[in-house]
Design an enzyme around this catalytic site. Structure first.
Site, PDB file in Angstrom:
ATOM      1  N   CYS A 108      71.457-144.617   9.971  1.00 47.45           N
ATOM      2  CA  CYS A 108      72.752-145.095  10.499  1.00 47.45           C
ATOM      3  C   CYS A 108      72.723-146.567  10.901  1.00 47.45           C
ATOM      4  O   CYS A 108      73.773-147.161  11.144  1.00 47.45           O
ATOM      5  CB  CYS A 108      73.167-144.238  11.688  1.00 47.45           C
ATOM      6  N   HIS A 242      77.698-148.123  16.837  1.00 50.98           N
ATOM      7  CA  HIS A 242      77.660-146.994  15.903  1.00 50.98           C
ATOM      8  C   HIS A 242      78.448-145.836  16.506  1.00 50.98           C
ATOM      9  O   HIS A 242      78.266-145.486  17.672  1.00 50.98           O
ATOM     10  CB  HIS A 242      76.202-146.603  15.642  1.00 50.98           C
ATOM     11  N   ASN A 272      80.998-139.214  12.730  1.00 52.03           N
ATOM     12  CA  ASN A 272      79.853-140.106  12.513  1.00 52.03           C
ATOM     13  C   ASN A 272      79.687-140.303  11.002  1.00 52.03           C
ATOM     14  O   ASN A 272      79.291-139.374  10.300  1.00 52.03           O
ATOM     15  CB  ASN A 272      78.605-139.476  13.135  1.00 52.03           C
TER      16      ASN A 272
HETATM   17  N1  COA Z   1      79.984-125.648  19.175  1.00 54.12           N
HETATM   18  C1  COA Z   1      79.685-124.887  20.214  1.00 54.12           C
HETATM   19  N2  COA Z   1      78.455-124.869  20.776  1.00 54.12           N
HETATM   20  C2  COA Z   1      77.529-125.685  20.240  1.00 54.12           C
HETATM   21  C3  COA Z   1      77.807-126.514  19.167  1.00 54.12           C
HETATM   22  C4  COA Z   1      79.088-126.474  18.618  1.00 54.12           C
HETATM   23  N3  COA Z   1      79.440-127.231  17.564  1.00 54.12           N
HETATM   24  N4  COA Z   1      76.687-127.208  18.852  1.00 54.12           N
HETATM   25  C5  COA Z   1      75.749-126.829  19.730  1.00 54.12           C
HETATM   26  N5  COA Z   1      76.245-125.902  20.564  1.00 54.12           N
HETATM   27  C6  COA Z   1      75.555-125.226  21.633  1.00 54.12           C
HETATM   28  C7  COA Z   1      74.066-125.169  21.427  1.00 54.12           C
HETATM   29  O1  COA Z   1      73.720-124.067  20.645  1.00 54.12           O
HETATM   30  C8  COA Z   1      73.572-125.058  22.845  1.00 54.12           C
HETATM   31  O2  COA Z   1      73.712-123.714  23.232  1.00 54.12           O
HETATM   32  P1  COA Z   1      72.622-122.995  24.200  1.00 54.12           P
HETATM   33  O3  COA Z   1      72.656-123.779  25.478  1.00 54.12           O
HETATM   34  O4  COA Z   1      73.142-121.603  24.330  1.00 54.12           O
HETATM   35  O5  COA Z   1      71.332-123.104  23.483  1.00 54.12           O
HETATM   36  C9  COA Z   1      74.570-125.857  23.625  1.00 54.12           C
HETATM   37  O6  COA Z   1      75.750-125.963  22.823  1.00 54.12           O
HETATM   38  C10 COA Z   1      74.110-127.268  23.931  1.00 54.12           C
HETATM   39  O7  COA Z   1      75.114-127.806  24.686  1.00 54.12           O
HETATM   40  P2  COA Z   1      74.892-129.143  25.456  1.00 54.12           P
HETATM   41  O8  COA Z   1      73.568-129.170  26.131  1.00 54.12           O
HETATM   42  O9  COA Z   1      76.076-129.344  26.337  1.00 54.12           O
HETATM   43  O10 COA Z   1      74.920-130.192  24.277  1.00 54.12           O
HETATM   44  P3  COA Z   1      74.860-131.717  24.434  1.00 54.12           P
HETATM   45  O11 COA Z   1      75.612-132.153  25.623  1.00 54.12           O
HETATM   46  O12 COA Z   1      73.451-132.186  24.291  1.00 54.12           O
HETATM   47  O13 COA Z   1      75.690-132.190  23.170  1.00 54.12           O
HETATM   48  C11 COA Z   1      75.347-133.240  21.067  1.00 54.12           C
HETATM   49  C12 COA Z   1      75.176-131.957  21.891  1.00 54.12           C
HETATM   50  C13 COA Z   1      74.730-133.020  19.711  1.00 54.12           C
HETATM   51  C14 COA Z   1      76.823-133.501  20.917  1.00 54.12           C
HETATM   52  C15 COA Z   1      74.681-134.426  21.791  1.00 54.12           C
HETATM   53  O14 COA Z   1      73.384-134.075  22.177  1.00 54.12           O
HETATM   54  C16 COA Z   1      74.641-135.667  20.963  1.00 54.12           C
HETATM   55  O15 COA Z   1      75.649-136.215  20.569  1.00 54.12           O
HETATM   56  N6  COA Z   1      73.430-136.197  20.698  1.00 54.12           N
HETATM   57  C17 COA Z   1      73.286-137.400  19.895  1.00 54.12           C
HETATM   58  C18 COA Z   1      73.649-137.121  18.473  1.00 54.12           C
HETATM   59  C19 COA Z   1      73.676-138.352  17.636  1.00 54.12           C
HETATM   60  O16 COA Z   1      73.974-139.426  18.101  1.00 54.12           O
HETATM   61  N7  COA Z   1      73.379-138.174  16.367  1.00 54.12           N
HETATM   62  C20 COA Z   1      73.482-139.211  15.397  1.00 54.12           C
HETATM   63  C21 COA Z   1      72.314-140.091  15.346  1.00 54.12           C
HETATM   64  S1  COA Z   1      72.556-141.336  14.168  1.00 54.12           S
END
Ligand code: COA
Length: 319
Positions: A108, A242, A272
């Site tokens: 990215c 980004h 993204n």
């Molecule tokens: N819908 C519903 N639930 C989801 C889900 C979705 N699309 N995706 C994940 N979950 C669940 C998981 O299974 C997990 O469940 P569990 O607690 O029962 O195991 C839970 O949601 C995790 O929630 P949470 O801890 O609140 O997630 P988060 O706040 O860490 O958010 C992301 C998840 C991916 C949105 C976040 O971590 C993020 O954006 N990270 C960076 C990603 C990024 O920048 N990527 C690109 C790099 S170039």
């Protein structure tokens, strides 16, 4: 170096969070509150090469150049249908260019890596007019059964034409070894001499770890670039980050104590789009008049690797 034209191209299909919750155990509320994404464009009957050509042609038109006047094409791309030839060679054919072409994969962060490379070529007088085009279809790396990744991405192509000038004031790129937090492994053809199987692994992401790395790298990258240029955070007009997660953008903004209007975003409608996200937003801001001649702009990206990049320049179009 300075930017003299921008362009972008999006797939026609818009996929809302509700459409995803039909076949994934997810909801509009979860996606919206955790990421800021409401919908994204996804390639259905287009192909990435054509989006890249359209974005490139628009950037050339904006610059008032033809493909034959380009000295180099650098394309940022992680995956597309062709492994070889490079997508930059395919783009060259579509815009009637006859210059050297190369693809670059910095995930990215690709646009920042491309600009850094273009600046070096221009400074060395090895090229004058360079097309940088970021063409990405991350939706083809995800498992569409995995709600952790499939909801995050969209597809797009976006381009910029750069040439000699003194608008670019600083650029920093870096990479450190953290492949385990974000990776995609694709299957290779069988070979009778290979004794193990490589069937491929859909995109894997440790979201929480990537979140922390992204916030730290972005804040540090911006502070470094401000130190390089002797500017304060207040003197920058636009921080184009980004577009991976609205909460990452907001956390970085808060740490830099800057107002919301300085951190533009289109993640709500684009998702993204990997390395295309920054040039896509740049093009939208250029075309809707947000960027004014003389504005100070910071671009900041991060991605798999873990790669990071930041640059600072003066906007010299629309005089
Ligand atoms: N819908 C519903 N639930 C989801 C889900 C979705 N699309 N995706 C994940 N979950 C669940 C998981 O299974 C997990 O469940 P569990 O607690 O029962 O195991 C839970 O949601 C995790 O929630 P949470 O801890 O609140 O997630 P988060 O706040 O860490 O958010 C992301 C998840 C991916 C949105 C976040 O971590 C993020 O954006 N990270 C960076 C990603 C990024 O920048 N990527 C690109 C790099 S170039």
């Amino acid at each position: 170096m300075k930017i003299i034209g921008t362009g972008s191209s999006l797939p026609s299909l818009s996929v809302t969070n509700e459409m995803l919750s039909v076949f994934l155990d997810t909801s509009d509320e979860w996606i919206r509150s955790r990421t800021g994404i409401l919908e994204r464009r996804i390639i259905s009957d287009e192909n990435l090469k054509d989006l890249a050509i359209e974005a490139s042609q628009k950037a050339l038109d904006d610059a008032g150049l033809t493909g034959s006047e380009l000295d180099y094409i650098i394309c940022s791309n992680v995956v597309n249908y062709y492994v070889t030839p490079s997508i930059s060679c395919l783009v060259a054919g579509g815009i009637q260019a006859a210059c050297p072409c190369v693809d670059l994969n910095a995930a990215c962060t690709g646009f920042l890596y491309c600009l850094d490379m273009a600046a070096a070529y221009i400074a060395a007088k090895k090229a004058k007019n360079i097309l940088v085009v970021c063409a990405e279809e991350p939706t083809r790396m995800c498992s569409w059964k995995d709600r952790n990744t499939a909801v995050l991405f969209g597809d797009a192509a976006a381009a910029a034409v750069v040439t000699e000038g003194d608008a670019f004031r600083a650029s920093r790129i870096s990479a450190f070894h953290r492949p385990e937090v974000l990776y995609y492994q694709r299957p290779l053809e069988d070979c009778p001499f290979v004794k193990y199987q490589q069937r491929g692994v859909p995109l894997y992401m440790n979201g929480k770890e990537v979140f922390k790395l992204a916030v730290n790298a972005s804040t540090q990258g911006i502070e470094n670039i401000l130190a390089d240029t002797g500017l304060t955070a207040d003197q920058v007009d636009h921080y184009i980050l980004h577009q991976a997660n609205m909460r990452i953008i907001e956390t970085v903004r808060t740490q830099l104590r800057q107002p919301p209007h300085k951190f533009p975003h289109n993640i709500e409608s684009r998702g993204n789009t990997s390395s295309a996200s920054i040039p896509l937003l740049l093009d939208e801001m250029h075309r809707n008049g947000t960027l004014q001649y003389g504005d100070t702009v910071v671009l900041c990206g991060f991605g798999a690797g873990f790669t990071t990049g930041t640059c600072l320049f003066t906007w010299t179009m629309n005089e």
